[in-house]
Design a protein around this motif. Structure first.
Motif, PDB file in Angstrom:
ATOM      1  N   PHE A  52       0.829  -1.194   0.000  1.00 50.86           N
ATOM      2  CA  PHE A  52       0.000   0.000   0.000  1.00 50.86           C
ATOM      3  C   PHE A  52       0.872   1.256   0.000  1.00 50.86           C
ATOM      4  CE2 PHE A  52      -3.147  -3.017   0.708  1.00 50.86           C
ATOM      5  CZ  PHE A  52      -4.397  -2.438   0.721  1.00 50.86           C
ATOM      6  N   PHE A  80      -2.253  -7.300   7.469  1.00 47.79           N
ATOM      7  CA  PHE A  80      -1.953  -5.879   7.255  1.00 47.79           C
ATOM      8  C   PHE A  80      -0.449  -5.651   7.201  1.00 47.79           C
ATOM      9  CE2 PHE A  80      -1.242  -1.578   9.182  1.00 47.79           C
ATOM     10  CZ  PHE A  80      -1.655  -0.840   8.085  1.00 47.79           C
ATOM     11  N   ASP A  83       0.989  -6.860   3.978  1.00 50.40           N
ATOM     12  CA  ASP A  83       0.659  -5.985   2.852  1.00 50.40           C
ATOM     13  C   ASP A  83       1.371  -4.643   2.892  1.00 50.40           C
ATOM     14  OD1 ASP A  83      -1.051  -7.897   1.848  1.00 50.40           O
ATOM     15  OD2 ASP A  83      -2.906  -6.900   2.463  1.00 50.40           O
ATOM     16  N   THR A  84       1.668  -4.146   4.092  1.00 48.07           N
ATOM     17  CA  THR A  84       2.152  -2.759   4.215  1.00 48.07           C
ATOM     18  C   THR A  84       3.459  -2.592   4.977  1.00 48.07           C
ATOM     19  OG1 THR A  84       0.991  -2.354   6.294  1.00 48.07           O
ATOM     20  CG2 THR A  84      -0.260  -1.973   4.251  1.00 48.07           C
ATOM     21  N   GLU A 346      -3.650   4.753   6.575  1.00 46.45           N
ATOM     22  CA  GLU A 346      -3.371   3.603   5.725  1.00 46.45           C
ATOM     23  C   GLU A 346      -4.082   2.351   6.250  1.00 46.45           C
ATOM     24  OE1 GLU A 346       0.223   1.364   3.356  1.00 46.45           O
ATOM     25  OE2 GLU A 346       0.681   3.110   4.599  1.00 46.45           O
ATOM     26  N   ASN A 349      -7.850   2.649   5.515  1.00 45.34           N
ATOM     27  CA  ASN A 349      -8.096   2.387   4.089  1.00 45.34           C
ATOM     28  C   ASN A 349      -7.955   0.902   3.773  1.00 45.34           C
ATOM     29  OD1 ASN A 349      -8.796   4.772   2.496  1.00 45.34           O
ATOM     30  ND2 ASN A 349      -6.878   5.614   3.262  1.00 45.34           N
ATOM     31  N   TRP A 350      -6.928   0.281   4.348  1.00 48.75           N
ATOM     32  CA  TRP A 350      -6.721  -1.164   4.129  1.00 48.75           C
ATOM     33  C   TRP A 350      -7.913  -1.949   4.676  1.00 48.75           C
ATOM     34  CZ3 TRP A 350      -6.522  -5.252   7.537  1.00 48.75           C
ATOM     35  CH2 TRP A 350      -6.061  -6.470   7.029  1.00 48.75           C
ATOM     36  N   ASP A 353     -10.771  -2.107   2.404  1.00 46.32           N
ATOM     37  CA  ASP A 353     -10.433  -2.534   1.044  1.00 46.32           C
ATOM     38  C   ASP A 353     -10.958  -3.927   0.688  1.00 46.32           C
ATOM     39  OD1 ASP A 353      -9.024  -1.678  -1.365  1.00 46.32           O
ATOM     40  OD2 ASP A 353      -7.670  -3.356  -0.984  1.00 46.32           O
TER      41      ASP A 353
END
Length: 445
Positions: A52, A80, A83-84, A346, A349-350, A353
């Protein structure tokens, strides 16, 4: 809510019918939402995968996530971070303590996961920053239940603290709510659901369609109500209305006279021997129902599922007067700035998503943005959980536990049927102290 609370239910009891509901605040609040969480507390080990925007994995920020563990699931934090690159450090406390920290120690967390009813205590302090919806990619897709108080274009009950009443601020540092939608939201919704009565259909042997049945003398000595004042009183008010005794202007904010009437009705039923038990503990509610000592009671749906996993018939029964709903969301403290604030945005938003929404939907909760969650679910899963259709194949939890067999239908049916049937929302009354005093008189009677 303590991470070591013995009252927590295991993840395997995650609901086929529905999911567990957050309580309104009381000092004796049990850990009914702990069952979802497999591990809160520490941050989760890094896997170093980036994905992200905003914050790069090399920076490895840590987000201190304060809440009662309904979303404090190890799998969410791990996914999470994968992903980030951003770590989540879970801080799990009671519902009361989430509010207390927000009021007294806004420096002690970077993200708060709290229930909408708590906002009437938190927002006047100025400690929460209005969330800028221009920074939330899916803000316009947040379900209309929150933004308008509607499901499929139909208004739902808004007694108590309906989210739409406390959803918006005029500016980021407002200490009062905006009556109309604005750019700034108090919380971004995460998870919500609706509660009703649990029954033993095999022992009752007739249809149950009204909250009034909880005090029906047919079930003398076989009924139970939950002993958490702010929720128990609202369940009792649903019964009082269903019996035709009184119609409340707002069940979530009673006058002293209304509290007196409600408690008087409960005390009379108790003295007549109606209640087998007043329960506070998840396991107690399961045991009362599984043993057959109780055939109708206030219930949380993972407890219904726990009874079913023993091979015993138990239904989370839809009732004609509707459901008592609850909702939680993410907020950020006014003290948050720079890269920590970026990281909080962030994560929000994740969360919207799709992956987290699908993960929660598979456990019987509802997610804030339905479209993105649907994209991450199999068609048969969506049909069962959200459309009220018979399961085309066995329905399993994210951890592989069997939740419903092929052909079964979710209690309460579709999203529109369930959430469209809300009568009231969890709340803290202006007369909360008086209500708790009177509730204790009922307990002692």
């Amino acid at each position: 809510m303590s991470t070591t609370d013995p009252k927590q239910a295991p993840l395997a009891t995650t609901p086929a019918s529905d999911a567990v509901a957050p309580a309104a605040a009381d000092t004796a609040l049990p850990a009914r939402r702990q069952f979802l969480k497999t591990a809160a507390g520490a941050g989760v080990a890094a896997t170093g995968i980036t994905g992200f925007p905003f914050v790069h994995a090399a920076d490895k920020p840590v987000l201190r996530y304060l809440g009662t563990a309904v979303n404090q699931d190890k799998a969410i934090a791990e996914k999470f971070e994968a992903d980030t690159g951003i770590k989540i450090q879970y801080i799990a406390v009671t519902t009361d303590d989430v509010t207390k920290r927000a009021v007294t120690s806004p420096n002690s967390f970077d993200l708060i996961d709290t229930e909408y009813f708590s906002l009437k205590k938190i927002i006047p302090t100025g400690n929460l920053l209005g969330i800028d919806t221009k920074r939330i990619k899916n803000a316009d897709k947040i379900t209309s239940l929150f933004t308008k108080g509607e499901v499929a274009g139909k208004k739902v009950g808004d007694q108590g603290t309906a989210p739409k009443k406390v959803m918006y601020l005029d500016k980021p540092d407002s200490k009062t709510f905006s009556a109309a939608p604005t750019q700034f939201m108090t919380l971004i919704p995460t998870v919500y659901n609706a509660d009703t009565l649990g029954i033993r259909p095999d022992l009752i042997k007739r249809p149950i369609s009204s909250w009034a049945e909880l005090l029906n003398p047919d079930f003398k000595g076989k009924a139970a109500i939950l002993n958490i004042p702010s929720i128990g009183i609202m369940d009792a008010a649903m019964v009082v209305e269903a019996m035709g005794l009184y119609k409340y202007p707002d069940k979530g904010n009673m006058t002293k006279k209304e509290i007196d009437l409600t408690i008087k009705t409960l005390i009379e039923a108790k003295k007549a021997g109606q209640f087998r038990a007043l329960w506070k503990d998840f396991n107690e509610s399961v045991n009362l129902m599984a043993s057959g000592e109780v055939v109708i009671q206030s219930m949380w749906s993972p407890a219904v599922t726990a009874v079913r996993t023993k091979g015993i018939a138990c239904t989370f029964q839809p009732l004609k007067e509707g459901y008592r709903a609850w909702a939680a969301g993410f907020g950020v403290p006014k003290t948050l700035k720079g890269r920590q604030l970026d990281a909080a945005y962030e994560f929000i938003n994740w969360f919207l998503d799709g992956w987290a929404g699908a993960y929660l939907n598979r456990q019987g909760y509802y997610s804030a943005v339905l479209d993105t969650a649907k994209a991450k679910m199999e068609a048969y899963e969506w049909a069962y959980w959200m459309e009220g259709k018979p399961a085309a194949q066995d329905i399993k939890s994210p951890h592989g536990d069997l939740l419903a067999k092929k052909g079964e239908v979710r209690d309460g049916g579709s999203y529109e049927a369930r959430m469209g049937g809300i009568a009231c929302w969890n709340a803290i009354m202006d007369e909360n102290a008086y209500m708790v005093q009177k509730w204790n008189e009922f307990v002692a009677a």
